[in-house]
Design a protein around this motif. Structure first.
Motif, PDB file in Angstrom:
ATOM      1  N   PRO A 102       0.296  -1.578  -0.020  1.00 49.79           N
ATOM      2  CA  PRO A 102      -0.192  -0.395  -0.318  1.00 49.79           C
ATOM      3  C   PRO A 102       0.955   1.110   0.352  1.00 49.79           C
ATOM      4  N   ALA A 103       1.019   2.085  -1.041  1.00 46.00           N
ATOM      5  CA  ALA A 103       1.355   3.260  -1.160  1.00 46.00           C
ATOM      6  C   ALA A 103       1.354   4.420  -0.392  1.00 46.00           C
ATOM      7  N   TRP A 104      -0.282   3.939   0.138  1.00 48.28           N
ATOM      8  CA  TRP A 104      -0.943   5.794   0.356  1.00 48.28           C
ATOM      9  C   TRP A 104      -1.027   5.160   1.866  1.00 48.28           C
ATOM     10  N   THR A 105      -0.670   6.866   2.412  1.00 49.66           N
ATOM     11  CA  THR A 105      -0.020   6.730   4.228  1.00 49.66           C
ATOM     12  C   THR A 105      -1.414   6.753   4.793  1.00 49.66           C
ATOM     13  N   SER A 106      -1.909   6.856   6.317  1.00 49.39           N
ATOM     14  CA  SER A 106      -3.051   6.620   6.115  1.00 49.39           C
ATOM     15  C   SER A 106      -3.059   8.852   6.824  1.00 49.39           C
ATOM     16  N   GLU A 107      -2.082   9.452   6.989  1.00 45.22           N
ATOM     17  CA  GLU A 107      -1.666  10.326   6.634  1.00 45.22           C
ATOM     18  C   GLU A 107      -0.807  11.171   5.728  1.00 45.22           C
ATOM     19  N   PRO A 108      -2.061  11.234   4.837  1.00 44.94           N
ATOM     20  CA  PRO A 108      -0.216  11.976   3.224  1.00 44.94           C
ATOM     21  C   PRO A 108       0.543  13.094   3.836  1.00 44.94           C
ATOM     22  N   LYS A 109       1.145  12.762   4.059  1.00 44.44           N
ATOM     23  CA  LYS A 109       2.424  14.046   4.054  1.00 44.44           C
ATOM     24  C   LYS A 109       2.897  14.568   3.384  1.00 44.44           C
ATOM     25  N   VAL A 110       3.514  15.478   3.220  1.00 41.81           N
ATOM     26  CA  VAL A 110       4.463  15.795   2.150  1.00 41.81           C
ATOM     27  C   VAL A 110       5.860  16.048   2.819  1.00 41.81           C
ATOM     28  N   PRO A 111       6.510  14.931   2.010  1.00 42.98           N
ATOM     29  CA  PRO A 111       8.349  14.817   2.433  1.00 42.98           C
ATOM     30  C   PRO A 111       8.890  15.249   0.866  1.00 42.98           C
ATOM     31  N   ALA A 112      10.253  14.846   1.018  1.00 41.92           N
ATOM     32  CA  ALA A 112      10.837  15.396  -0.338  1.00 41.92           C
ATOM     33  C   ALA A 112      10.332  14.352  -0.735  1.00 41.92           C
ATOM     34  N   ARG A 113      10.542  15.338  -2.120  1.00 40.77           N
ATOM     35  CA  ARG A 113      10.152  14.294  -3.534  1.00 40.77           C
ATOM     36  C   ARG A 113      11.603  13.320  -3.658  1.00 40.77           C
ATOM     37  N   ARG A 114      11.016  12.104  -4.114  1.00 40.04           N
ATOM     38  CA  ARG A 114      11.383  10.809  -3.466  1.00 40.04           C
ATOM     39  C   ARG A 114      10.985   9.903  -5.141  1.00 40.04           C
ATOM     40  N   VAL A 115      11.593  10.587  -6.736  1.00 40.47           N
ATOM     41  CA  VAL A 115      11.432  10.176  -7.604  1.00 40.47           C
ATOM     42  C   VAL A 115      12.513   9.088  -7.483  1.00 40.47           C
ATOM     43  N   ASN A 116      11.540   7.772  -7.527  1.00 42.33           N
ATOM     44  CA  ASN A 116      12.513   6.667  -7.053  1.00 42.33           C
ATOM     45  C   ASN A 116      13.329   5.569  -8.731  1.00 42.33           C
ATOM     46  N   GLY A 117      14.534   5.701  -9.541  1.00 41.86           N
ATOM     47  CA  GLY A 117      14.831   4.780 -10.590  1.00 41.86           C
ATOM     48  C   GLY A 117      13.979   4.394 -10.965  1.00 41.86           C
ATOM     49  N   ASP A 118      13.715   2.135 -10.256  1.00 40.86           N
ATOM     50  CA  ASP A 118      13.480   1.437 -11.166  1.00 40.86           C
ATOM     51  C   ASP A 118      11.365   1.898 -10.777  1.00 40.86           C
ATOM     52  N   PRO A 119      11.014   1.628 -12.519  1.00 47.39           N
ATOM     53  CA  PRO A 119       9.951   1.138 -12.743  1.00 47.39           C
ATOM     54  C   PRO A 119       9.132   0.626 -12.022  1.00 47.39           C
ATOM     55  N   LEU A 120       7.840   1.792 -11.373  1.00 50.24           N
ATOM     56  CA  LEU A 120       7.224   1.506 -10.409  1.00 50.24           C
ATOM     57  C   LEU A 120       5.928   0.458 -11.475  1.00 50.24           C
ATOM     58  N   PHE A 121       5.566   1.062 -12.854  1.00 48.38           N
ATOM     59  CA  PHE A 121       4.521  -0.100 -13.535  1.00 48.38           C
ATOM     60  C   PHE A 121       5.417   0.663 -15.100  1.00 48.38           C
ATOM     61  N   SER A 122       4.757  -0.264 -15.799  1.00 49.49           N
ATOM     62  CA  SER A 122       5.574  -0.215 -16.949  1.00 49.49           C
ATOM     63  C   SER A 122       4.325  -0.985 -18.110  1.00 49.49           C
ATOM     64  N   THR A 123       4.519  -0.951 -19.239  1.00 47.23           N
ATOM     65  CA  THR A 123       3.644  -1.385 -20.844  1.00 47.23           C
ATOM     66  C   THR A 123       4.883  -1.806 -21.590  1.00 47.23           C
ATOM     67  N   ILE A 124       4.778  -2.699 -21.778  1.00 46.73           N
ATOM     68  CA  ILE A 124       5.691  -2.713 -23.221  1.00 46.73           C
ATOM     69  C   ILE A 124       5.037  -3.765 -24.113  1.00 46.73           C
ATOM     70  N   GLY A 125       4.632  -2.472 -26.125  1.00 44.94           N
ATOM     71  CA  GLY A 125       4.025  -3.160 -26.778  1.00 44.94           C
ATOM     72  C   GLY A 125       2.896  -2.629 -26.117  1.00 44.94           C
ATOM     73  N   LEU A 126       2.215  -2.265 -26.150  1.00 44.15           N
ATOM     74  CA  LEU A 126       0.965  -2.704 -25.445  1.00 44.15           C
ATOM     75  C   LEU A 126       0.208  -2.434 -27.464  1.00 44.15           C
ATOM     76  N   ARG A 127      -0.797  -2.731 -27.949  1.00 48.14           N
ATOM     77  CA  ARG A 127      -1.857  -2.563 -29.016  1.00 48.14           C
ATOM     78  C   ARG A 127      -3.006  -2.612 -28.500  1.00 48.14           C
ATOM     79  N   VAL A 128      -3.870  -2.064 -28.751  1.00 45.48           N
ATOM     80  CA  VAL A 128      -5.533  -2.134 -29.375  1.00 45.48           C
ATOM     81  C   VAL A 128      -5.703  -1.990 -30.442  1.00 45.48           C
ATOM     82  N   ARG A 129      -6.275  -3.074 -30.776  1.00 46.14           N
ATOM     83  CA  ARG A 129      -7.570  -2.801 -31.884  1.00 46.14           C
ATOM     84  C   ARG A 129      -9.014  -3.045 -31.807  1.00 46.14           C
ATOM     85  N   TYR A 130      -9.559  -1.598 -32.989  1.00 47.80           N
ATOM     86  CA  TYR A 130     -10.981  -2.730 -32.934  1.00 47.80           C
ATOM     87  C   TYR A 130     -11.408  -2.791 -34.069  1.00 47.80           C
TER      88      TYR A 130
END
Ligand code: ATP
Length: 363
Positions: A102-130
């Protein structure tokens, strides 16, 4: 029952028998298909009824027993027996652990920005056809923890379809990863439980429910995880507080302004304590000052640890709050970069942003 009766006529379905049947259906669970099946097993004429009548001679007590059980279930487990079973099963099923915690803490605080190098989320070659249309064409992108990534492009570029593909609402080829877990074969609610939250362009709110109840619908997605469950109420309170919805928490959403309804839909996406929230045009219908205010709230959400993929046509908002922007045109990524790089990219200006000269020329 119709099969047993061999004839489906009104007299076969007496009022009291109908109430008894309704009691069993509710007892088994009216919110799921498995509840319906269990009701068939438990109901009058079902296996349980037949065996108890045959071996325990309990046929006469059947309505009494089911009535008492119904009262207990309504009080203790309003989702019925199967609702309770689903919760127990999901706790022991190994594949149902949240990948990202769970990424959300019960009390949203405003810490220093912390962009982490590892991708949290990614898509690779995503394709949708209609049919003949390729709405999303070979899209590869990444979002890191602590980032707001904008996804922009002209109408029909494929932004909503991309969100649908990521969250499991559209069939897609390619890979979607949350942390190191591939989720592309999972159904939408499983992806949601793993930490993918989303809002909908059409809001999809329950107009006759209150704001709090609408937002609670989002938190139930995470409620099967002990850590998230413990903080569920705290998260709900903090999300309502963060988006300043607490004063209207007990009002029906039908009575709210369009801007407030937008916020309810964002709050619902956040209530599941997602690792990443995919927001589809949250500023639609907001005026400039409301949209600026929303931008500040989105920054707070990000600083509380939730990454955001933001689709919106409000360029002031997108250029202001996003750390990176990805531009789609005809389903294909045509540019990616910082807001300044995107503003200066000739291909983006041509495809989407336009120039004062182009506008004048077109008029
Ligand atoms: P907007 O900014 O207007 O919301 P968008 O970038 O979100 O647009 P999509 O709604 O994803 O674009 O549409 C991408 C393309 O896919 C369009 O050509 C659209 O007509 C097509 N499309 C979207 N949904 C469907 C569908 N269910 N069936 C067929 N075609 C679809």
């Amino acid at each position: 029952m119709a099969y047993q009766e061999t004839l489906a006529t009104a007299p076969s379905y007496a009022v009291l028998a109908g109430i008894g049947m309704f009691a069993v259906v509710y007892l088994a669970g009216i919110t799921s298909v498995s509840g319906g099946i269990l009701a068939g097993v438990l109901g009058a004429g079902g296996i349980v009824f037949t065996l108890s009548a045959k071996y325990l001679h309990g046929g006469d007590y059947y309505p009494v027993i089911s009535g008492i059980l119904l009262v207990l279930i309504v009080v203790g487990y309003p989702e019925g027996i199967t609702g309770r079973l689903h919760r127990l099963l999901s706790r022991i099923r190994p594949g149902e652990r949240r990948a990202t915690g769970p990424a959300w803490t019960s009390e949203p605080k405003v810490p220093a920005r912390r962009v982490n190098g590892d991708p949290l989320f990614s898509t690779i070659g995503l394709r949708v056809r209609y049919g003949g249309i390729v709405a999303v064409n070979d899209v590869t992108l990444q979002v890191r923890r602590g980032e707001i990534v904008g996804l922009i492009g002209p109408n029909g570029a494929g932004k909503t379809t991309l969100i649908d593909a990521i969250t499991g609402f559209a069939d897609a080829e390619g890979t979607v990863r949350l942390g190191d877990i591939p989720v592309q074969s999972l159904r939408p609610h499983h992806r949601s439980r793993l930490g993918l939250g989303r809002s909908f362009q059409g809001l999809e709110l329950y107009d006759d429910l209150t704001v709090r109840e609408n937002v609670e619908v989002g938190s139930s997605a995470a409620s099967r995880f002990p850590a998230a469950r413990r903080s569920e109420t705290a998260v709900l309170t903090s999300v309502l507080g963060l988006l300043e919805l607490a004063p209207v928490a007990d009002r029906a959403v039908a009575t709210l302004s369009q801007g407030q309804r937008q916020l309810v839909s964002v709050a619902r996406a956040l209530a599941g304590a997602p690792a990443i929230a995919l927001l589809d045009e949250p500023a639609a219908g907001l005026d400039t000052s409301e949209s600026r205010w929303l931008g500040e709230r989105l920054r707070s959400v990000r600083d509380a640890g939730v990454a955001i993929l933001l689709v919106d046509h409000d360029m002031e908002l997108v250029l202001d709050v996003c750390d990176r922007i990805i531009v789609l045109d005809l389903g294909t990524v045509i540019a990616e970069g910082t807001p300044q790089e995107i503003r200066d990219d000739p291909a983006v200006v041509r495809a989407y942003l336009g120039t004062p000269h182009a506008v004048t020329g077109g008029m």
